[in-house]
Design a protein around this motif. Structure first.
Motif, PDB file in Angstrom:
ATOM      1  N   UNK A  24     -24.788 -11.461  -4.337  1.00  0.00           N
ATOM      2  CA  UNK A  24     -23.495 -11.530  -2.738  1.00  0.00           C
ATOM      3  C   UNK A  24     -23.610 -13.284  -3.528  1.00  0.00           C
ATOM      4  N   UNK A  25     -24.373 -13.934  -4.422  1.00  0.00           N
ATOM      5  CA  UNK A  25     -24.725 -15.578  -4.458  1.00  0.00           C
ATOM      6  C   UNK A  25     -23.100 -16.390  -4.815  1.00  0.00           C
ATOM      7  N   UNK A  26     -22.222 -15.425  -5.650  1.00  0.00           N
ATOM      8  CA  UNK A  26     -21.133 -16.431  -6.095  1.00  0.00           C
ATOM      9  C   UNK A  26     -19.580 -16.350  -5.153  1.00  0.00           C
ATOM     10  N   UNK A  27     -20.324 -15.162  -3.457  1.00  0.00           N
ATOM     11  CA  UNK A  27     -19.466 -15.307  -2.250  1.00  0.00           C
ATOM     12  C   UNK A  27     -19.878 -17.071  -1.454  1.00  0.00           C
ATOM     13  N   UNK A  28     -21.090 -17.699  -1.774  1.00  0.00           N
ATOM     14  CA  UNK A  28     -21.252 -18.802  -0.978  1.00  0.00           C
ATOM     15  C   UNK A  28     -20.751 -19.557  -1.166  1.00  0.00           C
ATOM     16  N   UNK A  29     -20.028 -20.626  -0.449  1.00  0.00           N
ATOM     17  CA  UNK A  29     -19.012 -21.756  -0.373  1.00  0.00           C
ATOM     18  C   UNK A  29     -20.501 -22.357  -1.553  1.00  0.00           C
ATOM     19  N   UNK A 215      -1.571 -18.805  -4.207  1.00  0.00           N
ATOM     20  CA  UNK A 215      -1.855 -18.675  -5.199  1.00  0.00           C
ATOM     21  C   UNK A 215      -3.257 -18.754  -5.486  1.00  0.00           C
ATOM     22  N   UNK A 216      -4.042 -20.437  -5.226  1.00  0.00           N
ATOM     23  CA  UNK A 216      -5.183 -20.870  -6.134  1.00  0.00           C
ATOM     24  C   UNK A 216      -5.952 -19.933  -5.571  1.00  0.00           C
ATOM     25  N   UNK A 217      -5.885 -19.756  -4.373  1.00  0.00           N
ATOM     26  CA  UNK A 217      -7.085 -18.721  -3.016  1.00  0.00           C
ATOM     27  C   UNK A 217      -7.596 -17.162  -4.051  1.00  0.00           C
ATOM     28  N   UNK A 218      -6.294 -16.663  -4.071  1.00  0.00           N
ATOM     29  CA  UNK A 218      -6.251 -15.943  -4.938  1.00  0.00           C
ATOM     30  C   UNK A 218      -6.988 -15.948  -6.645  1.00  0.00           C
ATOM     31  N   UNK A 219      -6.782 -16.699  -7.194  1.00  0.00           N
ATOM     32  CA  UNK A 219      -7.441 -17.238  -7.988  1.00  0.00           C
ATOM     33  C   UNK A 219      -8.891 -17.088  -8.182  1.00  0.00           C
ATOM     34  N   UNK A 220      -9.024 -18.550  -7.098  1.00  0.00           N
ATOM     35  CA  UNK A 220     -10.952 -18.400  -6.936  1.00  0.00           C
ATOM     36  C   UNK A 220     -11.449 -16.879  -6.301  1.00  0.00           C
ATOM     37  N   UNK A 221     -11.204 -16.174  -5.813  1.00  0.00           N
ATOM     38  CA  UNK A 221     -11.411 -14.964  -4.950  1.00  0.00           C
ATOM     39  C   UNK A 221     -11.372 -14.140  -6.210  1.00  0.00           C
ATOM     40  N   UNK A 222     -10.683 -13.584  -6.490  1.00  0.00           N
ATOM     41  CA  UNK A 222     -10.603 -13.125  -7.790  1.00  0.00           C
ATOM     42  C   UNK A 222     -12.007 -12.904  -8.757  1.00  0.00           C
ATOM     43  N   UNK A 223     -12.162 -14.647  -9.427  1.00  0.00           N
ATOM     44  CA  UNK A 223     -12.772 -15.157 -10.308  1.00  0.00           C
ATOM     45  C   UNK A 223     -14.167 -14.721  -9.180  1.00  0.00           C
ATOM     46  N   UNK A 225     -14.919 -12.038  -6.757  1.00  0.00           N
ATOM     47  CA  UNK A 225     -15.263 -11.229  -6.660  1.00  0.00           C
ATOM     48  C   UNK A 225     -15.823  -9.780  -8.097  1.00  0.00           C
ATOM     49  N   UNK A 226     -14.766 -10.694  -9.174  1.00  0.00           N
ATOM     50  CA  UNK A 226     -15.613  -9.906 -10.569  1.00  0.00           C
ATOM     51  C   UNK A 226     -17.236 -10.514 -10.501  1.00  0.00           C
ATOM     52  N   UNK A 227     -17.574 -11.509 -10.353  1.00  0.00           N
ATOM     53  CA  UNK A 227     -18.842 -11.666 -10.198  1.00  0.00           C
ATOM     54  C   UNK A 227     -20.179 -11.248  -9.235  1.00  0.00           C
ATOM     55  N   UNK A 228     -19.340 -10.827  -8.395  1.00  0.00           N
ATOM     56  CA  UNK A 228     -20.097 -10.591  -6.537  1.00  0.00           C
ATOM     57  C   UNK A 228     -20.259  -8.943  -6.501  1.00  0.00           C
ATOM     58  N   UNK A 229     -19.002  -8.216  -6.731  1.00  0.00           N
ATOM     59  CA  UNK A 229     -18.541  -6.510  -6.265  1.00  0.00           C
ATOM     60  C   UNK A 229     -19.066  -6.050  -7.471  1.00  0.00           C
ATOM     61  N   UNK A 230     -19.557  -4.643  -7.422  1.00  0.00           N
ATOM     62  CA  UNK A 230     -19.403  -3.674  -8.582  1.00  0.00           C
ATOM     63  C   UNK A 230     -18.108  -2.963  -8.220  1.00  0.00           C
ATOM     64  N   UNK A 231     -17.998  -2.677  -9.835  1.00  0.00           N
ATOM     65  CA  UNK A 231     -16.351  -2.024 -10.767  1.00  0.00           C
ATOM     66  C   UNK A 231     -15.849  -1.321  -9.846  1.00  0.00           C
ATOM     67  N   UNK A 232     -14.332  -1.977  -9.027  1.00  0.00           N
ATOM     68  CA  UNK A 232     -13.522  -0.548  -8.103  1.00  0.00           C
ATOM     69  C   UNK A 232     -13.515  -0.439  -6.916  1.00  0.00           C
ATOM     70  N   UNK A 254     -13.360 -22.271   2.041  1.00  0.00           N
ATOM     71  CA  UNK A 254     -14.933 -21.369   2.471  1.00  0.00           C
ATOM     72  C   UNK A 254     -15.072 -20.674   3.330  1.00  0.00           C
ATOM     73  N   UNK A 255     -13.395 -20.597   3.877  1.00  0.00           N
ATOM     74  CA  UNK A 255     -12.916 -18.946   4.882  1.00  0.00           C
ATOM     75  C   UNK A 255     -12.418 -18.292   4.024  1.00  0.00           C
ATOM     76  N   UNK A 256     -12.100 -18.216   3.148  1.00  0.00           N
ATOM     77  CA  UNK A 256     -11.498 -17.189   2.172  1.00  0.00           C
ATOM     78  C   UNK A 256     -12.665 -16.310   1.192  1.00  0.00           C
ATOM     79  N   UNK A 257     -13.947 -17.009   0.992  1.00  0.00           N
ATOM     80  CA  UNK A 257     -14.793 -16.301   0.566  1.00  0.00           C
ATOM     81  C   UNK A 257     -15.631 -16.448   1.915  1.00  0.00           C
ATOM     82  N   UNK A 258     -15.677 -16.489   3.162  1.00  0.00           N
ATOM     83  CA  UNK A 258     -16.625 -15.704   4.525  1.00  0.00           C
ATOM     84  C   UNK A 258     -15.860 -14.459   4.497  1.00  0.00           C
ATOM     85  N   UNK A 259     -14.489 -14.846   4.300  1.00  0.00           N
ATOM     86  CA  UNK A 259     -13.619 -13.105   4.391  1.00  0.00           C
ATOM     87  C   UNK A 259     -14.036 -12.262   3.931  1.00  0.00           C
ATOM     88  N   UNK A 260     -13.476 -12.766   2.276  1.00  0.00           N
ATOM     89  CA  UNK A 260     -14.343 -11.885   0.910  1.00  0.00           C
ATOM     90  C   UNK A 260     -15.894 -10.944   1.508  1.00  0.00           C
TER      91      UNK A 260
END
Length: 391
Positions: A24-29, A215-223, A225-232, A254-260
Motif C-alpha cells: 500500500x505504501x506507493x499509494x501514499x502521497x 494523461x500525466x496522472x495516468x502515467x503516475x497511477x500506472x507506475x 499501481x504496478x508497485x501497489x496491486x497484485x497482477x491483474x 493526491x486525490x488521484x492516489x487517494x481515489x485509487x
C-alpha cells in the motif's frame, strides 16, 4: 463475503482475503519513488540553485508555488535526497532539514526544532526567543567538523506559519550566515504576509508547479499501481477514470492516489477480486464525505454555530435572510454571540468552502436588496458532522 469470524483469528481471515494489495505504501502521497514523473523540469530548477552548495557557497533562497497535489513537497524531498547522496563523497558539509509548518507554527518552535536536528538540546518552550536564536547561530560558529556548515531549510506550507506568527522566521533565517530557505506554498499571494524589509533580504527565486493533466496522472497511477496491486487486479478503465476525476479537481495527484487506494479498499471490503469503475465512483463519494466531515468538525466554534442556525432555519423551511440568520445564531450562541457585522465574514468564509451559497435579490422599489442564504450540502450529513462526537 465470507464470515471472517469463522476463522481461528480475525487477522488471519482478513489477510487471506486481501487479494487486492501487494504493497500500500506507493499509494501514499508521502511515498517518494525512485523517479518523479512529469516534475523533472522543476526538480532540475531546484538542483540548479542548490548546486552552489557543492562549491561551499550558500544557495539562493527558493519559493515554490502550486495548488495542492502538484508535487511540490515530493520535488523538494527528491532534490534533497539527490543532493545528500551526491554530496556524501564531496568535501562539503551540507544539511537539509524539512519542517512542516502545520506542526511547527511559530518562529520559536521552528528554530528550536532546527537546533534539535543539528544536535543542540533546546526545549520547545521556556526559553526566550533570543536565547533560542543565539543557540541556533552558535551552531554555525562552532562547527565540530572543521568545515563550513551549509544548512538548507525546507519550510512546507509556510503560509500557515506566516499567517499565525508573522515573518519573524524569515527575518531570522535570512540574517543567519550559511542558511538557505526553500519555501513551499499553495498560494501565489502568500508574500502579502511578508514585510518589505524581509522580502528584500529573502530575494528568492520562484518556481511554479502547474496542475497535472489527465494523461500525466495516468502515467503516475500506472507506475504506482504496478508497485501497489497484485497482477491483474486493476480493470482497464479504472486508472483512466481516476485520472479524469482528479484532473477535474485541478490536477490533484493526491486525490488521484487517494481515489485509487480507496477503490482498492472498497473492492477488498466487498470481496471482489478486481477493482472496477463502480468502486472508483464509490471511493469518490466516500472521500468527499470524509473531507466534508473533517472540514465541518475543524471549523471555529462560532462558524459551527452559524451552520447550526442555518440548518435549524432550513429544517423549518424558512427563507434565510441575514437578519433571520442572526436571530437564530444568537439563540444558538446564547450569551456568546459575535456582532452582526462579524456574521458576514463567517458567511463569506462558509461560501468559499462551498457549504452555503448566497444570492442577493431585490424586494422591489423602496424595499432594498436582501441576501438569501442556502445550504449547498446534504442536511443529514451536516447534522451528523456538527453533532456527532469525535471518536
Amino acid at each position: 463475503m465470507a464470515n471472517i469470524f469463522e476463522k481461528d483469528n480475525i487477522f488471519e481471515g482478513i489477510q487471506k482475503e486481501n487479494v487486492i494489495f501487494k504493497d500500500k505504501k506507493p499509494l501514499d502521497h508521502r511515498y517518494l519513488p525512485d523517479r518523479l514523473l512529469h516534475r523533472e523540469d522543476q526538480v532540475t530548477q531546484i538542483a540548479r540553485y542548490w548546486v552552489d552548495a557543492l562549491n561551499d557557497v550558500t544557495p539562493a533562497n527558493i519559493t515554490i508555488y502550486g495548488k495542492t497535489g502538484t508535487g511540490k513537497t515530493a520535488a523538494a524531498k527528491f532534490a534533497r535526497s539527490q543532493l545528500l547522496e551526491y554530496s556524501a563523497d564531496q568535501d562539503v558539509y551540507i544539511r537539509i532539514e524539512y519542517i512542516r509548518c502545520t506542526d511547527y507554527t511559530t518562529e520559536y518552535q521552528v528554530i528550536a526544532q532546527l537546533c534539535q536536528k543539528l544536535g543542540r538540546d533546546v526545549p520547545h518552550r521556556g526559553w526566550t526567543k533570543a536565547e533560542v536564536v543565539n543557540t541556533f547561530r552558535d551552531i554555525f560558529r562552532t562547527n565540530a567538523f572543521g568545515k563550513k556548515l551549509i544548512l538548507i531549510v525546507i519550510l512546507d506550507e509556510i503560509d500557515i506559519l506566516l499567517n499565525k506568527d508573522g515573518d519573524g522566521i524569515l527575518y531570522t533565517l535570512t540574517r543567519t550566515d550559511n542558511v538557505s530557505i526553500l519555501s513551499i506554498s499553495n498560494f501565489l499571494d502568500f508574500k502579502g504576509l511578508i514585510k518589505s524589509r524581509v522580502t528584500s533580504s529573502l530575494n528568492d527565486k520562484e518556481i511554479v508547479f502547474p496542475p497535472y493533466g489527465a494523461n500525466q496522472l495516468t502515467d503516475i497511477l500506472n507506475e504506482r499501481a504496478e508497485m501497489a496491486f497484485n497482477e491483474g487486479v486493476v480493470e482497464s478503465d479504472v486508472i483512466p477514470l481516476c485520472s479524469a476525476m482528479a484532473a477535474k479537481e485541478e490536477g490533484d495527484a493526491r486525490f488521484a492516489l487517494d481515489l485509487l487506494k480507496t477503490s482498492g479498499f472498497i473492492a477488498g471490503e466487498e470481496g471482489s477480486k478486481t477493482i472496477k469503475s463502480e468502486h472508483v465512483r464509490m471511493a469518490k463519494d466516500r472521500i468527499e464525505h470524509d473531507k466534508f466531515v473533517d472540514v465541518v468538525k475543524t471549523l471555529p466554534t462560532q462558524q459551527q454555530r452559524v451552520l447550526e442556525a442555518i440548518l435549524k432555519l432550513t429544517n423549518e423551511k424558512e427563507e434565510i435572510t441575514s437578519g433571520k440568520l442572526y436571530e437564530a445564531y444568537t439563540e444558538v450562541s446564547k450569551k456568546d454571540a459575535v456582532t452582526y457585522r462579524r456574521i458576514f465574514d463567517f458567511i463569506n468564509e462558509l461560501e468559499m468552502l462551498g457549504i452555503i451559497s448566497t444570492n442577493t435579490i431585490s424586494r422591489g422599489r423602496g424595499k432594498g436588496r436582501t441576501n438569501i442564504i442556502k445550504l449547498q450540502c446534504d442536511e443529514d450529513l451536516l447534522e451528523s458532522s456538527l453533532y456527532q462526537p469525535n471518536i
